[in-house]
Design a protein around this motif. Structure first.
Motif, short mmCIF file in Angstrom:
data_model
loop_
_atom_site.label_atom_id
_atom_site.label_comp_id
_atom_site.label_asym_id
_atom_site.label_seq_id
_atom_site.Cartn_x
_atom_site.Cartn_y
_atom_site.Cartn_z
N ASP A 41 0.86 -1.13 -0.12
CA ASP A 41 0.01 0.03 -0.02
C ASP A 41 0.86 1.11 0.09
O ASP A 41 1.32 1.74 0.94
N ALA A 42 1.15 1.92 -1.30
CA ALA A 42 2.09 2.63 -1.32
C ALA A 42 1.55 4.03 -1.76
O ALA A 42 1.91 5.19 -2.50
N CYS A 43 0.23 4.21 -1.57
CA CYS A 43 -0.75 5.12 -1.94
C CYS A 43 -0.29 6.50 -1.32
O CYS A 43 -0.58 7.56 -1.92
N GLN A 44 0.65 6.57 -0.28
CA GLN A 44 1.01 7.73 0.08
C GLN A 44 2.64 8.10 -0.10
O GLN A 44 3.44 8.81 0.49
N ALA A 45 3.00 6.95 -0.75
CA ALA A 45 4.42 6.93 -1.00
C ALA A 45 5.25 6.77 -2.41
O ALA A 45 6.21 6.17 -2.62
N ILE A 46 4.69 7.35 -3.44
CA ILE A 46 5.12 7.54 -4.73
C ILE A 46 6.57 8.53 -4.53
O ILE A 46 6.49 9.26 -4.23
N GLY A 47 7.58 7.69 -5.18
CA GLY A 47 8.89 8.26 -5.02
C GLY A 47 9.83 7.57 -3.82
O GLY A 47 10.76 8.04 -3.81
N ALA A 48 9.33 7.17 -2.64
CA ALA A 48 9.83 6.58 -1.63
C ALA A 48 10.82 5.55 -2.04
O ALA A 48 10.38 4.98 -3.21
N ALA A 49 11.63 5.24 -1.40
CA ALA A 49 12.57 4.16 -1.81
C ALA A 49 13.05 3.59 -0.40
O ALA A 49 13.30 4.07 0.38
N GLN A 50 13.58 2.21 -0.75
CA GLN A 50 14.30 1.54 0.37
C GLN A 50 15.45 0.99 -0.31
O GLN A 50 15.34 0.15 -1.25
N GLY A 51 16.69 1.41 0.15
CA GLY A 51 17.98 0.97 -0.71
C GLY A 51 17.93 1.49 -1.93
O GLY A 51 17.59 2.82 -2.37
N SER A 52 17.95 0.66 -2.86
CA SER A 52 18.12 1.24 -4.46
C SER A 52 16.70 1.17 -5.19
O SER A 52 16.78 1.09 -6.36
N GLN A 53 15.81 0.53 -4.53
CA GLN A 53 14.56 0.58 -5.13
C GLN A 53 13.49 1.24 -4.53
O GLN A 53 13.29 1.32 -3.28
N ARG A 54 12.85 1.72 -5.52
CA ARG A 54 11.67 2.46 -5.22
C ARG A 54 10.43 1.68 -4.71
O ARG A 54 10.18 0.49 -5.10
N ALA A 55 9.43 2.37 -3.78
CA ALA A 55 8.31 1.63 -3.38
C ALA A 55 7.53 1.29 -4.72
O ALA A 55 7.32 2.22 -5.67
N GLY A 56 6.71 0.09 -4.61
CA GLY A 56 6.25 -0.58 -5.91
C GLY A 56 6.65 -1.40 -6.31
O GLY A 56 6.04 -2.06 -7.35
N VAL A 57 7.97 -1.83 -6.31
CA VAL A 57 8.68 -2.97 -6.71
C VAL A 57 9.30 -3.72 -5.43
O VAL A 57 10.04 -4.63 -5.93
#
Length: 372
Positions: free
Chosen positions: A157-173
């Motif tokens: 549930d990345a509805c509030q998190a477009i562009g957020a990332a963890q390490g080298s990967q963005r939310a959504g993958v």
């Protein structure tokens, strides 16, 4: 000063001519549902997120619902999520006749606590939905390790998190699907409702594309019972333009968050305010700037009188909502979620804020606590 929680007019004005021209093109074309404008936007989102596929839909709520449908979640199944979230997270589960199984949050990040995840899994668990609340990713490394060990799919549930990332990967993958909302107040907001689902799984992408148009790949032939959840071309062209500015806006929000923290420190407010914590390796995009405060409701009323807009996200956790009383939870069942609901307050954070406005917010808060 009058400082609203969010000032969409300030964001819109620099892009006004560009957006209105794009809207005029769609009006002249008279192609409003899906089509090439939506496809172009979907491809740009996939590139931005780093996913193989992006499937537009009518809202972030539908993105969650469609993800669950594509994963075969149905009556009697269980889906693990958190009680401290917007209603759509749990509501999508319930819409399919499945049961939301709540676990508590980490107090520092407001996100799902992976330490509680394993013991919530049963033979009926069909999915896990961590929420990247307020613009910071949940601990997806720990969550995915447990999920993979049990062969359970994960819906971000990345509805509030477009562009957020963890390490080298963005939310959504980081999970199996990522669900995004384009509600106007989001960091990437449209001129109405809209959503998108990202995934690297071709089978899921094909299923999602089919389910969003009444379960049909060929017109008037229906292989599944889907829903009507299509992204409009008008929304797509607006969002496509705004996508170009998204990282710039995120940096503005991050800059404002750092400035707030310094202002609060300089004013000696850190005894009354707990500022947001960003976990190492996370890239926080601050869809909301949410602090914990003492005397929350009194402070909010004081700030309203000073012209400062605020909001409480969220005042009542899901397990205490009237519609979920049949789950058998009671006050005290999820203490961290309940404590957060009593203490959180979101302050203006949008990129267009001036330093004078940020200073005024901090000074107003300081004036409140100076009263004793």
């Amino acid at each position: 000063m009058n400082i609203p929680l969010l000032d969409l007019k300030a964001q819109f004005q620099p892009m006004r001519a560009e957006i209105m021209a794009a809207v005029q093109v769609v009006c002249d074309e008279q192609g409003f549902i899906l089509g090439p404008r939506v496809t172009a936007f979907e491809e740009s989102v996939a590139t931005y997120i780093g996913s193989r596929y992006a499937i537009g839909c009518a809202s972030g709520s539908d993105a969650l619902l469609l993800s669950l449908m594509a994963m075969g979640v149905g009556h009697g199944d269980e889906v693990i999520t958190v009680p401290f979230t917007f209603f759509a997270t749990a509501g999508a589960i319930s819409r399919l006749g499945a049961k939301p199984v709540f676990i508590d949050i980490e107090p520092a990040t407001f996100n799902l606590d992976p330490a509680q995840l394993e013991r919530a899994i049963t033979s009926r668990t069909k999915a896990i939905i961590p929420v990247h609340l307020f613009g910071q990713c949940a601990d997806m490394g720990a969550i995915m390790q447990i999920a993979r060990a049990h062969k359970i799919p994960v819906i971000e549930d990345a509805c509030q998190a477009i562009g957020a990332a963890q390490g080298s990967q963005r939310a959504g993958v980081l999970g199996d699907t990522g669900c995004f909302s384009f509600f106007p107040s989001k960091n990437l907001g449209g001129f109405g409702d809209g959503g998108i689902i990202t995934t690297n799984d071709q089978k899921l992408a094909d299923s999602l594309s089919m389910l969003r148009v009444h379960g049909s790949r060929v017109r008037y032939l229906h292989e599944a019972i889907g829903i009507n959840s299509r992204l409009d071309a008008l929304q797509a062209v607006v969002l496509h333009i705004k996508l170009k500015y998204l990282d710039q806006w995120a940096e503005g929000r991050r800059r404002n968050a750092a400035r707030y923290e310094q202002l609060f420190k300089d004013a000696g407010l850190l005894d009354w305010i707990t500022v947001p914590v960003t976990k190492p390796g996370n890239f926080h995009v601050y869809n909301q700037y949410t602090v914990r405060v003492s005397k929350r409701d009194d402070l909010r009323a004081f700030l309203k009188d000073k012209g400062v807009g605020t909001e409480v996200y969220y005042p009542l956790p899901m397990h205490l909502q009237q519609c979920y009383q049949d789950l058998g939870h009671r006050k005290g069942s999820f203490p961290e979620s309940e404590r957060a609901a009593d203490e959180v307050l979101s302050l203006p954070i949008y990129a267009e804020l001036s330093d004078a406005q940020l200073t005024y917010v901090a000074e107003s808060i300081a004036a409140f606590y100076a009263r004793g």
